[in-house]
Design a protein around this motif. Structure first.
Motif: not given
Length: 76
Positions: A68-74
């Protein structure tokens, strides 16, 4: 004639993966299914062999699954 209305359009953002369902675990024999006579093909021994094969297939299946792709942190 019936018309189906959807509230949002269906889009495909990535190519579909081939159908790769997980392996099915063998069914454990009931406590009363072994006759306790020392059969050459004892149901409990056969279950253990099927369980080992299932666990090997499950590990192989898990390795084939995309990570699963890690969510990108903004940034704040």
């Amino acid at each position: 004639m019936m018309t189906v209305i959807t509230s949002s359009p269906i889009t495909m953002s990535s190519p579909s993966l081939p159908h790769d369902p997980p392996p099915e675990a063998p069914v454990r024999p009931g406590d009363d299914e072994c006759c306790n006579s020392g059969c050459t093909y004892c149901i409990l021994d056969m279950y253990q062999e099927q369980r080992i094969a299932y666990e090997e297939k499950l590990r192989a299946w898990q390795e084939r699954q995309p990570t699963p792709a890690k969510p990108q942190q903004r940034g704040a």
